[in-house]
Design an enzyme around this catalytic site. Structure first.
Site, PDB file in Angstrom:
ATOM      1  N   GLU A 286      20.893  63.345 120.130  1.00  0.00           N
ATOM      2  CA  GLU A 286      22.028  63.553 120.210  1.00  0.00           C
ATOM      3  C   GLU A 286      22.624  64.672 121.591  1.00  0.00           C
ATOM      4  O   GLU A 286      22.308  65.690 121.307  1.00  0.00           O
ATOM      5  CB  GLU A 286      22.607  64.663 118.707  1.00  0.00           C
ATOM      6  CG  GLU A 286      23.341  65.024 117.961  1.00  0.00           C
ATOM      7  CD  GLU A 286      24.358  63.064 118.163  1.00  0.00           C
ATOM      8  OE1 GLU A 286      24.959  63.570 117.546  1.00  0.00           O
ATOM      9  OE2 GLU A 286      23.949  62.464 117.451  1.00  0.00           O
ATOM     10  N   GLU A 316      32.218  65.488 124.574  1.00  0.00           N
ATOM     11  CA  GLU A 316      31.130  65.144 125.069  1.00  0.00           C
ATOM     12  C   GLU A 316      30.773  64.226 125.876  1.00  0.00           C
ATOM     13  O   GLU A 316      30.257  64.048 126.818  1.00  0.00           O
ATOM     14  CB  GLU A 316      29.370  65.116 124.039  1.00  0.00           C
ATOM     15  CG  GLU A 316      29.432  67.210 123.377  1.00  0.00           C
ATOM     16  CD  GLU A 316      29.167  66.986 122.187  1.00  0.00           C
ATOM     17  OE1 GLU A 316      28.974  67.584 121.041  1.00  0.00           O
ATOM     18  OE2 GLU A 316      28.622  65.551 121.477  1.00  0.00           O
ATOM     19  N   ASP A 480      26.767  65.681 113.805  1.00  0.00           N
ATOM     20  CA  ASP A 480      25.536  65.365 112.926  1.00  0.00           C
ATOM     21  C   ASP A 480      25.083  65.248 111.690  1.00  0.00           C
ATOM     22  O   ASP A 480      24.268  63.509 111.550  1.00  0.00           O
ATOM     23  CB  ASP A 480      24.175  67.004 112.919  1.00  0.00           C
ATOM     24  CG  ASP A 480      24.252  68.038 114.041  1.00  0.00           C
ATOM     25  OD1 ASP A 480      23.963  67.487 115.154  1.00  0.00           O
ATOM     26  OD2 ASP A 480      24.834  69.079 114.459  1.00  0.00           O
TER      27      ASP A 480
END
Length: 491
Positions: A286, A316, A480
């Protein structure tokens, strides 16, 4: 007379309120009624897609997740900055890390206006303590279990998995974890604290206005950068026999003042752990908010080659792609990218990493040097979820997993397992192009089949719209929760 007037108002006030509601419903515009019906249809269709794959009457999947964790102190960001007397800056700037209040103001303003998620390490212990003390006294603050690994562990335990969690926590911390989570790591007296500065869409700080709800995270960790639980985690891993191994929380190493060679040694040990796991065990990494180029290079060397699966957000993804193409890190990207842009970036990441994997396999003569091909890539954005999964790989149920990730985005941000369409909206376009290349196919958003899936080359792509929460409870931990929920249906 005053008392009688009050009684009279109380007597008829409820009737008037009811009448107003009824009139509003009666005169509701056809356009609003159509939008409401559309949201209801999309929601019921996503729920149906999620339910296509159940976890009933099967053994609970086993997932091992590392590393670290913290206690999140969640506050309204603007209120905290106002409380400590930090005035808005006229100079929004990017800083890799924070050393003083001026840099905090500049960095917060830089990400606040576009509504982009950010996380920064604070070197100034005195300022960090002042912020924490100010946050403790702020009305409406909340404490919660934090950190990539514990948050993903909590979601996976809720969704029906047994979890081995690698982290060093205080007794109070472990007491609130699910009974389906086993901790591997030593006990610490004082857990690391992360300050979560949340803000809603349209929030104002001086002359800045946020374009979307998001958070700015500040940390000054003592334990997490050292992956202190890794040895005990590795020792318990063999007997636990996981179906999936998840790695997260490595952004705590970003800009941390390690001694020379210390970070390399830690990541080398992590690479040994990942490479020694059974090839049948899926490995998911992750991503997070990384700003230091050297650690991104380290991740490309030590971690990403051993992962079959990657999860990341819209900031990201271009960050990783830029580095893979030999450019500098992209600190700030479009917080609301188009589907075609994201899909093109995902294809490039998939292609480049798998090309590297093939070249590495040809050149390597040791197990440590061999890298796994990337067979799963999940990108979560505010408006939609997108997955690329290699056909014939171990990852299954891609359509249902994409739907579940989309639903989890609303559930987490709204703070409720029950999705209320009146507190949601669709911001994904009515149709999207599958690529920015000229002449690319456009796919319409079908309310009765909102998850669009198709095949290209050796992989399948699935895209699902998100019912974006309009009554935000919490954005921190969203990625998450979303990533973990998507993985649950694919192992």
């Amino acid at each position: 007379m005053e008392g009688g007037g009050t009684v009279s108002w109380m007597k008829y006030g409820s009737f008037v309120s009811l009448l107003v509601v009824l009139l509003a419903l009666w005169f509701r515009s056809p356009q609003n009624a159509e939008l409401d019906d559309r949201l209801d249809t999309v929601l019921s269709s996503l729920l149906r897609a999620e339910r296509k794959v159940g976890m009933n009457n099967v053994a609970r999947p086993k997932v091992a997740i590392g590393f670290g964790g913290c206690v999140d102190l969640i506050v309204d960001g603007v209120s905290l900055l106002n409380k400590i007397g930090l005035l808005p800056t006229d100079q929004p700037l990017h800083h890799d890390y924070l050393e003083n209040a001026e840099q905090l103001a500049q960095s917060f303003a830089y990400f606040f206006a576009p509504g982009a998620a950010a996380e920064r390490f604070m070197l100034n212990d005195t300022l960090f303590t002042e912020l924490v003390e100010g946050a403790r006294d702020l009305p409406g603050n909340r404490w919660s279990v934090g950190g990539n690994a514990p948050v993903m562990a909590g979601r996976m335990a809720t969704e029906g998995c047994d979890v081995l969690l690698g982290g060093s926590f205080s007794p109070d911390f472990t007491d609130v974890l699910s009974e389906h989570i086993t901790v591997a790591g030593h006990v610490v007296e004082e857990p690391d604290i992360h300050l979560i500065l949340e803000y809603p869409t349209g929030a104002n700080w001086g002359h800045y206005t946020s374009r979307r709800a998001n958070r700015y995270i500040i940390h000054s960790d003592d334990h997490n950068p050292y992956l202190s639980s890794m040895e005990e985690f590795a020792a318990k891993l063999e007997n636990f026999r996981p179906d999936l191994l998840v790695v997260g929380g490595l952004q705590m190493m970003d800009n941390f003042p390690f001694q020379s060679g210390e970070r390399d040694a830690l990541l080398s040990r992590l690479a040994d752990l990942l490479s020694s796991s059974s090839p049948q065990i899926g490995v998911h990494f992750e991503m997070a908010s990384f700003v230091e180029e050297s650690i991104m290079e380290d991740l490309l060397h030590y971690v990403i080659p051993h992962a079959d699966s990657l999860g990341m957000n819209e900031q990201e993804l271009p960050n990783l792609l830029s580095l893979l193409k030999g450019s500098n890190i992209t600190v700030l990207s479009d917080p609301n990218p188009r589907v075609a842009t994201v899909l093109d970036q995902m294809r490039e990441v998939y292609r480049i990493l798998n090309q590297r994997s093939k070249e590495g396999s040809k050149e390597s003569h040791t197990d440590r040097a061999k890298s796994k091909p990337l067979t799963r890539l999940h990108v979560h954005t505010l408006a939609f979820q997108a997955m690329i999964v290699t056909r014939g790989s171990q990852w299954k149920n891609t359509m249902s997993a994409t739907a579940k990730a989309s639903l989890t985005a609303n559930r987490h941000v709204c703070g409720s397992n029950d999705i209320d369409p009146s507190k949601a909206r669709l911001i994904m376009d009515d149709s999207f192009s599958v690529s920015r290349r000229e002449g690319s196919q456009r796919i319409p958003l079908q309310e009765t089949r909102p998850v669009s899936c198709w095949h290209e080359d050796d992989y399948e792509i699935c895209v699902a719209p998100v019912l974006v929460c309009t009554d935000v409870y919490q954005t921190a931990g969203g990625g998450d929760n979303i990533s973990a929920a998507g993985l649950v249906l694919q192992i």
